[in-house]
Design an enzyme around this catalytic site. Structure first.
Site, PDB file in Angstrom:
ATOM      1  N   HIS A 130       7.815  10.712 -58.760  1.00  0.00           N
ATOM      2  CA  HIS A 130       8.394  10.997 -60.102  1.00  0.00           C
ATOM      3  C   HIS A 130       9.784  10.827 -60.097  1.00  0.00           C
ATOM      4  O   HIS A 130      10.476   9.999 -60.839  1.00  0.00           O
ATOM      5  CB  HIS A 130       7.931  12.456 -60.760  1.00  0.00           C
ATOM      6  CG  HIS A 130       8.655  12.708 -61.979  1.00  0.00           C
ATOM      7  ND1 HIS A 130       7.843  12.630 -63.238  1.00  0.00           N
ATOM      8  CD2 HIS A 130      10.043  12.990 -62.114  1.00  0.00           C
ATOM      9  CE1 HIS A 130       8.618  12.899 -64.256  1.00  0.00           C
ATOM     10  NE2 HIS A 130       9.754  13.249 -63.770  1.00  0.00           N
ATOM     11  N   GLU A 131      10.514  11.498 -59.068  1.00  0.00           N
ATOM     12  CA  GLU A 131      11.893  11.505 -59.091  1.00  0.00           C
ATOM     13  C   GLU A 131      12.343   9.910 -58.481  1.00  0.00           C
ATOM     14  O   GLU A 131      13.476   9.515 -59.004  1.00  0.00           O
ATOM     15  CB  GLU A 131      12.513  12.512 -58.012  1.00  0.00           C
ATOM     16  CG  GLU A 131      11.981  13.751 -58.497  1.00  0.00           C
ATOM     17  CD  GLU A 131      12.494  14.244 -59.728  1.00  0.00           C
ATOM     18  OE1 GLU A 131      13.554  13.957 -60.331  1.00  0.00           O
ATOM     19  OE2 GLU A 131      11.755  15.057 -60.343  1.00  0.00           O
TER      20      GLU A 131
ATOM     21  N   HIS B 149      12.109   9.945 -69.107  1.00  0.00           N
ATOM     22  CA  HIS B 149      10.709  10.784 -69.113  1.00  0.00           C
ATOM     23  C   HIS B 149       9.765   9.888 -70.103  1.00  0.00           C
ATOM     24  O   HIS B 149      10.397   9.442 -71.220  1.00  0.00           O
ATOM     25  CB  HIS B 149      10.968  12.326 -69.588  1.00  0.00           C
ATOM     26  CG  HIS B 149      11.252  13.013 -68.413  1.00  0.00           C
ATOM     27  ND1 HIS B 149      12.292  14.238 -68.463  1.00  0.00           N
ATOM     28  CD2 HIS B 149      11.022  12.915 -66.974  1.00  0.00           C
ATOM     29  CE1 HIS B 149      12.152  14.573 -67.347  1.00  0.00           C
ATOM     30  NE2 HIS B 149      11.745  14.003 -66.470  1.00  0.00           N
TER      31      HIS B 149
ATOM     32  N   HIS C 132      13.116   7.976 -61.514  1.00  0.00           N
ATOM     33  CA  HIS C 132      14.366   8.389 -62.111  1.00  0.00           C
ATOM     34  C   HIS C 132      15.359   7.535 -61.476  1.00  0.00           C
ATOM     35  O   HIS C 132      16.327   6.682 -62.039  1.00  0.00           O
ATOM     36  CB  HIS C 132      14.753   9.783 -62.210  1.00  0.00           C
ATOM     37  CG  HIS C 132      13.964  10.619 -63.198  1.00  0.00           C
ATOM     38  ND1 HIS C 132      13.747  10.194 -64.608  1.00  0.00           N
ATOM     39  CD2 HIS C 132      13.296  11.748 -63.099  1.00  0.00           C
ATOM     40  CE1 HIS C 132      13.181  11.128 -65.162  1.00  0.00           C
ATOM     41  NE2 HIS C 132      12.818  12.037 -64.262  1.00  0.00           N
TER      42      HIS C 132
ATOM     43  N   CYS D  48      10.284  18.839 -63.913  1.00  0.00           N
ATOM     44  CA  CYS D  48      11.433  17.974 -63.654  1.00  0.00           C
ATOM     45  C   CYS D  48      12.961  18.547 -64.199  1.00  0.00           C
ATOM     46  O   CYS D  48      12.688  18.830 -65.391  1.00  0.00           O
ATOM     47  CB  CYS D  48      11.443  16.331 -63.834  1.00  0.00           C
ATOM     48  SG  CYS D  48      12.942  15.677 -63.350  1.00  0.00           S
TER      49      CYS D  48
END
Length: 525
Positions: free
Chosen positions: A245-246, A255, A249, A100
């Protein structure tokens, strides 16, 4: 065995090329931090560590030796490497792994607490404290998929996006809904190269930085459109896990230092374990609370490893969806081959299509109606021009059929004989009378009987000048050329000129793939 029999079995089309040493594999793509050191590993590592937030505030003259060593130590600890402060080969390899693009600096406090927790067990939980504007102050959020990779079907991509948001909703009080157009709290967009986020955030092509996102309440996640995105577990870059995952965020998560966490900085493939680790669940619940309806439901990664399997291709699926032409024309296939009568066979999931010499495709039909005991999602296929036998490869096993009859001794484990696991493509090469199997940047010439590589193989793919690594299909044509496929593109290799002489989009340019009807109207893209 005589000397002549021990001579390397080189392709006739490659004689006299005078091949030298091949390029170093795994080199970072242009624009990647690890490619910006003028060949000096320490300079490249300094750029990398600076980009991802491992240096404290400096004086503009670069890090001191001590601060560089401290940054290397912190990176090694984060990456679960032996902590030495020395820029060794393992550390450099880790820096080159796909990851990432969000900096790791936001996780410093979490990592510091985790170090302290080693001495104080009561502090083992990772609670990421939100900054100002570091979380959403509402629980119902909208999202919008602005665009998607052109080689993937829109419907399957939307399923992956929906699953990525639902993954977090399952373990928190959040609820998500898709806004098909107009404003949305969170927007997902695919870009290429520089996309006005600053040069440090420009995408770098396959490998390196896969995606990046912004913490609330900007609500944006950007993905590198040049990555080989895939909805399969073993093909290309798994889109679902990067999406999830994104999305984390965009919800306010930094992280994670936990090895198995979805929010760890580096790309991982899904297995049978739960997609979210306990660390991920604690972090999201600290921001938004526990689920409103019952307890959190942890979902295994195996549920998401193949989105194509969620809606298997059936004879009536395309008619109901309104999409013209075979389904594979609007996405990609698992394998492709051709028989001695120039009938093309296209394999996808648990089905196959047959394309006649007139370019008309028939099917799909279940694989096992033609080849009993053949599993779905084969990875490579080839037909012998000598005896018409079909060869299939998947994982470490291979199958050989005469007609619809599986030959005695098959399936067998081909890996033990030197055939690579999970091959990318295979073809029968007429000038040699041999099978050729491709894997990453190497190729293997096999003796048909024993299915073992000939002496002096594997060789480097540079022998096939212009053919990219990681092809997903290959077949010969009557004019002597060989076509290679990857995602939505093809490469035409000319034996006479010893190089690739053409490339393009196979579904729209190669009528013999059976996609003519798909291009006559009503196409997905």
């Amino acid at each position: 065995m005589g000397a002549a029999a021990r001579t390397p079995l080189l392709l006739p089309l490659l004689l006299g090329l005078g091949l030298g040493p091949g390029p170093v594999l795994g080199r970072a793509a242009p624009g990647d931090p690890m490619d910006q050191g003028d060949g000096d590993p320490q300079t490249a590592a300094q750029v990398f560590l600076g980009r991802y937030g491992y240096f404290r505030e400096g004086n503009g003259e670069g890090p001191s030796p001590d601060s560089f060593e401290d940054a290397v130590r912190e990176f090694q600890w984060t990456a679960h490497l032996p902590v030495s402060g020395v820029l060794d080969a393992a550390t450099l390899r880790q820096m080159k792994r796909p990851r990432c693009g969000v900096a790791d600096a936001e996780s410093r406090q979490a990592w510091a607490r985790r170090v302290t927790a080693r001495r104080a067990p009561r502090l083992r939980k990772r609670y990421v404290q939100p900054r100002a504007n570091g979380k959403w102050y509402k629980l119902q959020l909208s999202y919008r998929l602005v665009n998607w990779p052109r080689h993937l079907p829109e419907g399957r991509v939307r399923e992956a996006v929906r699953a990525a948001f639902q993954l977090w909703a399952n373990v928190s009080a959040l609820d998500f809904w898709e806004a098909p157009s107009g404003p949305a709290d969170i927007r997902l967009t695919f870009f290429r190269g520089d996309h006005n986020d600053g040069l440090a955030n420009a995408f770098d092509g396959p490998g390196g930085t896969l995606a990046h996102a912004f913490l609330p309440r900007r609500g944006e996640a950007h993905f590198d459109s040049e990555e080989p995105w895939s909805l399969y577990s073993r093909r290309g870059r798994g889109l679902f896990v990067v999406l999830a995952h994104e999305v984390g965020h965009t919800l306010g998560l930094a992280h994670s230092p936990a090895r198995g966490a979805l929010m760890a900085p580096y790309y991982k493939k899904l297995g049978r374990a739960a997609v979210l680790s306990r660390d991920d669940v604690l972090a999201i619940q600290n921001l938004y609370g526990k689920p409103l309806r019952g307890s959190a439901v942890q979902l295994p990664g195996s549920l998401f490893t193949d989105f194509e399997a969620w809606s298997p291709d059936g004879p009536g699926d395309q008619e109901r969806s309104g999409v013209r032409g075979p389904h594979y024309c609007h996405s990609f296939f698992d394998a492709i081959t051709v028989d001695g009568e120039q009938r093309v066979y296209v394999f996808k999931g648990g089905h196959f299509w047959e394309v006649g010499v007139d370019g008309n495709a028939t099917g799909p039909w279940p694989l096992r109606t033609r080849w009993p005991r053949l599993p779905p999602r084969v990875e490579a296929a080839a037909v012998s021009e000598v005896d018409g036998k079909f060869y299939f490869f998947k994982g470490s096993r291979c199958w050989r059929f005469r007609g619809s009859t599986l030959e005695p001794g098959f399936p067998q484990r081909c890996q033990g004989g030197g055939v690579p696991r999970h091959p990318d493509a295979a073809l029968f090469f007429g000038p040699l009378g041999r099978l050729v199997v491709f894997k990453d940047s190497r190729y293997f010439v096999l003796a048909e009987g024993a299915l073992r590589p000939e002496p002096d193989y594997p060789r480097h793919l540079r022998d096939w000048k212009g053919v990219p690594p990681g092809v997903r299909g290959a077949l010969p044509r009557p004019d002597g050329s060989v076509y290679f496929f990857r995602a939505d593109r093809y490469w035409r290799f000319d034996q006479a000129r010893l190089r690739v002489v053409g490339t393009g989009h196979w579904a729209s340019e190669l009528a013999w793939t059976g996609c003519g009807d798909a291009n006559s109207g009503g196409a997905l893209f």
